[in-house]
Design a protein around this motif. Structure first.
Motif, mmCIF file in Angstrom:
data_model
loop_
_atom_site.group_PDB
_atom_site.id
_atom_site.type_symbol
_atom_site.label_atom_id
_atom_site.label_comp_id
_atom_site.label_asym_id
_atom_site.label_seq_id
_atom_site.Cartn_x
_atom_site.Cartn_y
_atom_site.Cartn_z
ATOM 1 N N PHE A 6 0.776 -1.245 0.000
ATOM 2 C CA PHE A 6 0.000 0.000 0.000
ATOM 3 C C PHE A 6 0.809 1.296 0.000
ATOM 4 C CE2 PHE A 6 -4.284 -1.708 1.732
ATOM 5 C CZ PHE A 6 -4.661 -1.999 0.441
ATOM 6 N N ALA A 7 1.975 1.331 0.618
ATOM 7 C CA ALA A 7 2.825 2.527 0.625
ATOM 8 C C ALA A 7 2.130 3.724 1.272
ATOM 9 C CB ALA A 7 3.319 2.838 -0.783
ATOM 10 N N GLY A 8 2.479 4.944 0.793
ATOM 11 C CA GLY A 8 2.117 6.166 1.500
ATOM 12 C C GLY A 8 0.671 6.584 1.330
ATOM 13 N N GLY A 9 0.286 7.539 2.144
ATOM 14 C CA GLY A 9 -1.046 8.118 2.130
ATOM 15 C C GLY A 9 -1.201 8.981 3.360
ATOM 16 N N TYR A 10 -1.332 10.303 3.150
ATOM 17 C CA TYR A 10 -1.269 11.251 4.269
ATOM 18 C C TYR A 10 -2.345 12.321 4.123
ATOM 19 C CZ TYR A 10 3.228 8.983 3.753
ATOM 20 O OH TYR A 10 4.205 8.031 3.571
ATOM 21 N N ALA A 11 -3.534 11.890 3.701
ATOM 22 C CA ALA A 11 -4.623 12.846 3.515
ATOM 23 C C ALA A 11 -4.966 13.534 4.833
ATOM 24 C CB ALA A 11 -5.861 12.144 2.960
ATOM 25 N N ARG A 12 -5.471 14.752 4.733
ATOM 26 C CA ARG A 12 -5.847 15.499 5.943
ATOM 27 C C ARG A 12 -6.853 14.707 6.767
ATOM 28 N NH1 ARG A 12 -4.596 18.810 1.935
ATOM 29 N NH2 ARG A 12 -3.218 20.573 2.365
ATOM 30 N N ASN A 13 -7.765 14.048 6.084
ATOM 31 C CA ASN A 13 -8.706 13.149 6.751
ATOM 32 C C ASN A 13 -8.249 11.724 6.490
ATOM 33 O OD1 ASN A 13 -10.510 15.256 7.583
ATOM 34 N ND2 ASN A 13 -11.220 15.384 5.464
ATOM 35 N N VAL A 14 -7.873 11.009 7.541
ATOM 36 C CA VAL A 14 -7.348 9.658 7.357
ATOM 37 C C VAL A 14 -8.370 8.756 6.669
ATOM 38 C CG1 VAL A 14 -8.076 8.794 9.629
ATOM 39 C CG2 VAL A 14 -6.085 7.767 8.496
ATOM 40 N N GLU A 15 -9.660 9.078 6.826
ATOM 41 C CA GLU A 15 -10.699 8.292 6.151
ATOM 42 C C GLU A 15 -10.544 8.339 4.629
ATOM 43 O OE1 GLU A 15 -11.955 9.264 10.221
ATOM 44 O OE2 GLU A 15 -11.280 10.529 8.543
ATOM 45 N N ASP A 16 -10.034 9.456 4.105
ATOM 46 C CA ASP A 16 -9.808 9.534 2.656
ATOM 47 C C ASP A 16 -8.710 8.568 2.230
ATOM 48 O OD1 ASP A 16 -11.744 11.473 2.436
ATOM 49 O OD2 ASP A 16 -10.349 13.151 2.280
ATOM 50 N N THR A 17 -7.628 8.523 2.987
ATOM 51 C CA THR A 17 -6.559 7.567 2.690
ATOM 52 C C THR A 17 -7.089 6.139 2.742
ATOM 53 O OG1 THR A 17 -4.886 9.068 3.592
ATOM 54 C CG2 THR A 17 -4.289 6.746 3.416
ATOM 55 N N VAL A 18 -7.883 5.845 3.759
ATOM 56 C CA VAL A 18 -8.458 4.509 3.901
ATOM 57 C C VAL A 18 -9.316 4.163 2.683
ATOM 58 C CG1 VAL A 18 -10.099 3.130 5.255
ATOM 59 C CG2 VAL A 18 -8.341 4.505 6.409
ATOM 60 N N ARG A 19 -10.134 5.106 2.241
ATOM 61 C CA ARG A 19 -11.006 4.851 1.094
ATOM 62 C C ARG A 19 -10.190 4.564 -0.165
ATOM 63 N NH1 ARG A 19 -14.864 2.244 -0.043
ATOM 64 N NH2 ARG A 19 -15.359 2.805 2.102
ATOM 65 N N ILE A 20 -9.105 5.285 -0.365
ATOM 66 C CA ILE A 20 -8.261 5.066 -1.546
ATOM 67 C C ILE A 20 -7.678 3.651 -1.518
ATOM 68 C CG2 ILE A 20 -6.128 5.792 -2.696
ATOM 69 C CD1 ILE A 20 -6.859 8.680 -1.599
ATOM 70 N N HIS A 21 -7.204 3.220 -0.356
ATOM 71 C CA HIS A 21 -6.652 1.870 -0.241
ATOM 72 C C HIS A 21 -7.738 0.807 -0.421
ATOM 73 C CE1 HIS A 21 -2.680 3.200 0.670
ATOM 74 N NE2 HIS A 21 -2.894 3.561 1.917
#
Length: 309
Positions: A274-289
């Motif tokens: 999965f690597a990086g993901g640092y969205a302001r809202n962690v829920e956005d990062t989760v949704r992308i993954h």
């Protein structure tokens, strides 16, 4: 449900507290996949930590012992950019074990997804950029040592160039490394991958996807892999705190779908980290993954549908 396995361990959460690397995202992805009925508990495997023998196929004994014995220098700690702890060390050994297991699942089932990993800034003799151990490199070296696969293609779509990947495999003709990344971003300097696609600030969906298609076509014209390792960073997202690209969630899912479709068209197994993901809202990062897993499921379904006609 899923025709392939997911790999996850609660130890993936490094429990960093208030940190831009929100490692709690891994557990949140697992929870979302279960809650939304995308995966069943039986489809999620728990990895063992990679053995030291596996780790030492990539990393120097000196670096491994420094991590295990808590003897890092001040500069080495600063370069990691995450606090040192025995739990963090175990988390990276688990992530490496997870990428090995995901790769083994990929060879058996066609796909394997590590809900974690992708720590592409780790070098043989040091860590940096939140990365202690290079799990994907460890997995590739394990497959090679086992004699199951020799030639591997690494496609890295994290917003940051995979400098550790490029350095580790620089002289290995059996591993072809591809990195699509923001040029004006960490790391500096960027050791050359076999194929680097350096993106301008603000690159958005259409241009990105066009360049991705060209990169995949170029890679397959130059190299014939037996497995594809996909480092699917969530950080090209337009709301990412450490990125400067402008991809939408829909664009990111299309990115994943195109990589998977190319692999399936060639009958290649795919191992995902999965690597990086640092969205302001962690829920956005989760949704992308989560969307990456959905794209993998759809790629397998599309291939099965074609085979039945």
């Amino acid at each position: 449900m899923l025709p392939f396995k997911l790999v996850y361990h609660e130890g993936y959460d490094l429990r960093l507290g208030e940190h831009v690397f929100q490692s709690q995202k891994f557990g949140m992805v697992r929870d979302a996949l279960l809650a939304e009925g995308i995966a069943e508990p039986s489809e999620i495997l728990s990895p063992e930590p990679a053995s030291d023998e596996d780790i030492l196929r990539v990393h120097t004994r000196e670096w491994v012992e420094k991590l295990q014995n808590d003897t890092l220098t001040a500069s080495e700690r600063m370069r990691l950019e995450i606090p040192y702890s025995p739990a963090a060390v175990r988390g990276f050994w688990l992530a490496a074990g997870g990428s090995i297991l995901a790769a083994q699942c990929a060879l058996r089932d066609g796909f394997g997804v590590n809900i974690g990993g992708g720590f592409h800034h780790a070098f043989p003799s040091h860590g940096e950029g939140f990365c202690m151990i290079h799990d994907v490199a460890v997995a590739i070296r394990r497959l090679q040592a086992d004699g199951t696969v020799r030639k591997a293609l690494v496609v890295d779509t994290d917003v940051h160039q995979g400098n550790g990947t490029a350095a580790i495999f620089a002289t290995d003709p059996d591993v072809f490394t591809v990195s699509l990344h923001q040029e004006n971003n960490y790391p500096q300097p960027k050791p050359p991958s076999d194929l680097d696609v350096s993106l301008d600030d603000g690159t958005a969906d259409d241009e990105y996807l066009e360049l991705l298609d060209k990169a995949l076509a170029d890679s397959f014209s130059r190299f014939a892999p037996k497995i594809l390792f996909y480092v699917g960073g969530a950080d090209p997202y337009r709301e990412d705190q450490l990125g400067g690209l402008w991809l939408s969630m829909r664009g990111l899912q299309e990115r994943d779908a195109r990589v998977f479709a190319e692999a399936r068209r060639r009958g290649l197994p795919v191992a995902v980290a999965f690597a990086g993901g640092y969205a302001r809202n962690v829920e956005d990062t989760v949704r992308i993954h989560v969307n990456t897993v959905i794209a993998a499921r759809e790629a397998v379904g599309a291939r099965a549908s074609q085979a039945n006609h």
